[in-house]
Motif scaffolding. Structure first.
Motif, PDB file in Angstrom:
ATOM      1  N   MET A   1      -6.322   8.760   4.155  1.00  0.00           N
ATOM      2  CA  MET A   1      -5.019   8.830   4.827  1.00  0.00           C
ATOM      3  C   MET A   1      -3.694   9.751   4.272  1.00  0.00           C
ATOM      4  N   THR A   2      -3.556  10.554   5.292  1.00  0.00           N
ATOM      5  CA  THR A   2      -2.534  11.439   5.173  1.00  0.00           C
ATOM      6  C   THR A   2      -0.973  10.782   5.577  1.00  0.00           C
ATOM      7  N   VAL A   3      -0.113  10.931   4.479  1.00  0.00           N
ATOM      8  CA  VAL A   3       1.130  10.379   4.603  1.00  0.00           C
ATOM      9  C   VAL A   3       2.086  11.401   5.036  1.00  0.00           C
ATOM     10  N   ASP A   4       3.000  11.072   5.875  1.00  0.00           N
ATOM     11  CA  ASP A   4       4.155  11.847   6.370  1.00  0.00           C
ATOM     12  C   ASP A   4       5.363  11.243   6.123  1.00  0.00           C
ATOM     13  N   LEU A   5       6.515  11.989   6.276  1.00  0.00           N
ATOM     14  CA  LEU A   5       7.763  11.376   5.846  1.00  0.00           C
ATOM     15  C   LEU A   5       8.110  10.065   7.052  1.00  0.00           C
ATOM     16  N   ALA A   6       7.919  10.153   7.919  1.00  0.00           N
ATOM     17  CA  ALA A   6       8.076   9.134   9.012  1.00  0.00           C
ATOM     18  C   ALA A   6       7.466   7.699   8.523  1.00  0.00           C
ATOM     19  N   PHE A   7       6.249   7.832   8.152  1.00  0.00           N
ATOM     20  CA  PHE A   7       5.461   6.658   7.677  1.00  0.00           C
ATOM     21  C   PHE A   7       6.086   6.284   6.428  1.00  0.00           C
ATOM     22  N   ALA A   8       6.266   7.161   5.338  1.00  0.00           N
ATOM     23  CA  ALA A   8       7.091   6.934   4.272  1.00  0.00           C
ATOM     24  C   ALA A   8       8.338   6.068   4.352  1.00  0.00           C
ATOM     25  N   VAL A  80      13.369   8.302  -0.167  1.00  0.00           N
ATOM     26  CA  VAL A  80      11.814   8.028   0.096  1.00  0.00           C
ATOM     27  C   VAL A  80      11.078   9.593   0.199  1.00  0.00           C
ATOM     28  N   ARG A  81      10.370   9.534  -0.415  1.00  0.00           N
ATOM     29  CA  ARG A  81       9.308  11.074  -0.385  1.00  0.00           C
ATOM     30  C   ARG A  81       7.944  10.862  -0.036  1.00  0.00           C
ATOM     31  N   ALA A  82       7.262  11.628   0.408  1.00  0.00           N
ATOM     32  CA  ALA A  82       5.911  11.698   0.783  1.00  0.00           C
ATOM     33  C   ALA A  82       5.197  12.696   0.270  1.00  0.00           C
ATOM     34  N   SER A  83       3.828  12.335   0.045  1.00  0.00           N
ATOM     35  CA  SER A  83       2.998  13.755  -0.476  1.00  0.00           C
ATOM     36  C   SER A  83       1.406  13.132  -0.421  1.00  0.00           C
ATOM     37  N   VAL A  84       1.022  13.777   0.584  1.00  0.00           N
ATOM     38  CA  VAL A  84      -0.309  13.728   0.890  1.00  0.00           C
ATOM     39  C   VAL A  84      -0.678  12.187   1.210  1.00  0.00           C
ATOM     40  N   ASP A  85      -1.198  11.341   0.025  1.00  0.00           N
ATOM     41  CA  ASP A  85      -1.524   9.970   0.238  1.00  0.00           C
ATOM     42  C   ASP A  85      -0.565   8.988  -0.494  1.00  0.00           C
ATOM     43  N   THR A  86       0.784   9.605  -0.739  1.00  0.00           N
ATOM     44  CA  THR A  86       1.685   8.854  -1.817  1.00  0.00           C
ATOM     45  C   THR A  86       2.910   8.725  -1.179  1.00  0.00           C
ATOM     46  N   VAL A  87       3.513   7.494  -1.320  1.00  0.00           N
ATOM     47  CA  VAL A  87       4.860   7.397  -0.969  1.00  0.00           C
ATOM     48  C   VAL A  87       5.591   7.218  -2.330  1.00  0.00           C
ATOM     49  N   VAL A  88       6.895   7.691  -2.532  1.00  0.00           N
ATOM     50  CA  VAL A  88       7.798   7.469  -3.569  1.00  0.00           C
ATOM     51  C   VAL A  88       8.975   6.945  -3.139  1.00  0.00           C
ATOM     52  N   ILE A  89       9.289   5.678  -3.436  1.00  0.00           N
ATOM     53  CA  ILE A  89      10.392   5.012  -3.095  1.00  0.00           C
ATOM     54  C   ILE A  89      11.348   5.127  -4.391  1.00  0.00           C
ATOM     55  N   ASN A  90      12.575   5.587  -4.044  1.00  0.00           N
ATOM     56  CA  ASN A  90      13.432   5.331  -5.218  1.00  0.00           C
ATOM     57  C   ASN A  90      14.751   4.417  -4.802  1.00  0.00           C
ATOM     58  N   THR A 104       0.158   4.802  -3.694  1.00  0.00           N
ATOM     59  CA  THR A 104      -0.967   5.696  -3.330  1.00  0.00           C
ATOM     60  C   THR A 104      -1.725   4.908  -2.357  1.00  0.00           C
ATOM     61  N   PHE A 105      -1.951   5.391  -1.102  1.00  0.00           N
ATOM     62  CA  PHE A 105      -2.571   4.602   0.018  1.00  0.00           C
ATOM     63  C   PHE A 105      -4.146   5.218   0.047  1.00  0.00           C
ATOM     64  N   ARG A 106      -4.947   3.931   0.664  1.00  0.00           N
ATOM     65  CA  ARG A 106      -6.170   4.131   0.869  1.00  0.00           C
ATOM     66  C   ARG A 106      -6.670   3.296   2.334  1.00  0.00           C
ATOM     67  N   ASP A 107      -6.828   3.909   3.447  1.00  0.00           N
ATOM     68  CA  ASP A 107      -6.934   3.203   4.539  1.00  0.00           C
ATOM     69  C   ASP A 107      -5.967   2.439   4.979  1.00  0.00           C
ATOM     70  N   GLY A 108      -4.559   2.859   4.861  1.00  0.00           N
ATOM     71  CA  GLY A 108      -3.401   2.170   5.134  1.00  0.00           C
ATOM     72  C   GLY A 108      -2.771   1.215   4.151  1.00  0.00           C
ATOM     73  N   LEU A 109      -3.456   0.820   3.072  1.00  0.00           N
ATOM     74  CA  LEU A 109      -3.106   0.085   2.078  1.00  0.00           C
ATOM     75  C   LEU A 109      -2.852   0.570   1.094  1.00  0.00           C
ATOM     76  N   VAL A 110      -2.001  -0.021  -0.041  1.00  0.00           N
ATOM     77  CA  VAL A 110      -1.747   0.670  -1.327  1.00  0.00           C
ATOM     78  C   VAL A 110      -2.882   0.211  -2.337  1.00  0.00           C
ATOM     79  N   CYS A 111      -3.549   1.046  -2.775  1.00  0.00           N
ATOM     80  CA  CYS A 111      -4.539   0.938  -3.749  1.00  0.00           C
ATOM     81  C   CYS A 111      -4.249   1.426  -5.146  1.00  0.00           C
ATOM     82  N   ARG A 112      -3.156   2.013  -5.303  1.00  0.00           N
ATOM     83  CA  ARG A 112      -2.568   2.334  -6.797  1.00  0.00           C
ATOM     84  C   ARG A 112      -0.889   2.460  -6.751  1.00  0.00           C
TER      85      ARG A 112
END
Length: 121
Positions: A1-8, A80-90, A104-112
């Motif tokens: 899953m690729t994460v972009d800023l809008a999703f994040a 909020v920040r986005a990177s590849v498959d990861t969202v960072v929420i400050n 970190t996301f996998r198939d639309g859900l947080v796996c880590r």
């Protein structure tokens, strides 16, 4: 899953609303069954020498303790920040403490995930 800023940004809004609702099942709906979550707060809340919990059931037990012990829990997203498959929420918690949640996301859900804490306000 690729994460972009809008999703994040959308995820962060929903994530904060779910936490602020104090509805544990709403919060957990975003996580995989095999999620791994690390936080220095795990030792504090559980009294166990653990830095991470593994699996949704362990995460449920940990966060249930947190919700019970923190009746005024409230998160305010600051950035909020986005990177590849990861969202960072400050965000700031109910005590005004700066916290970063790295998810970190996998198939639309947080796996880590991990929580990183700044100094107390």
């Amino acid at each position: 899953m690729t994460v972009d800023l809008a999703f994040a940004e959308g995820f962060a809004r929903t994530w904060a609303a779910d936490w602020n609702s104090r509805d544990l099942e709403r919060i957990l709906a975003h996580f995989t069954e095999d999620v791994v979550f690390a936080s220095p707060r795990i030792r504090v809340l559980t009294g166990e020498p653990l830095d991470e919990v593994r699996g949704k059931e362990a995460l449920r037990a940990y966060w249930r303790q947190g919700l019970e012990r923190l009746p005024n829990l409230h998160f305010t997203v600051e950035d909020v920040r986005a990177s590849v498959d990861t969202v960072v929420i400050n965000y700031r918690n109910e005590r005004g403490q700066a916290v970063a949640e790295v998810l970190t996301f996998r198939d639309g859900l947080v796996c880590r995930g991990l929580g990183a804490y700044g100094p107390e306000a």
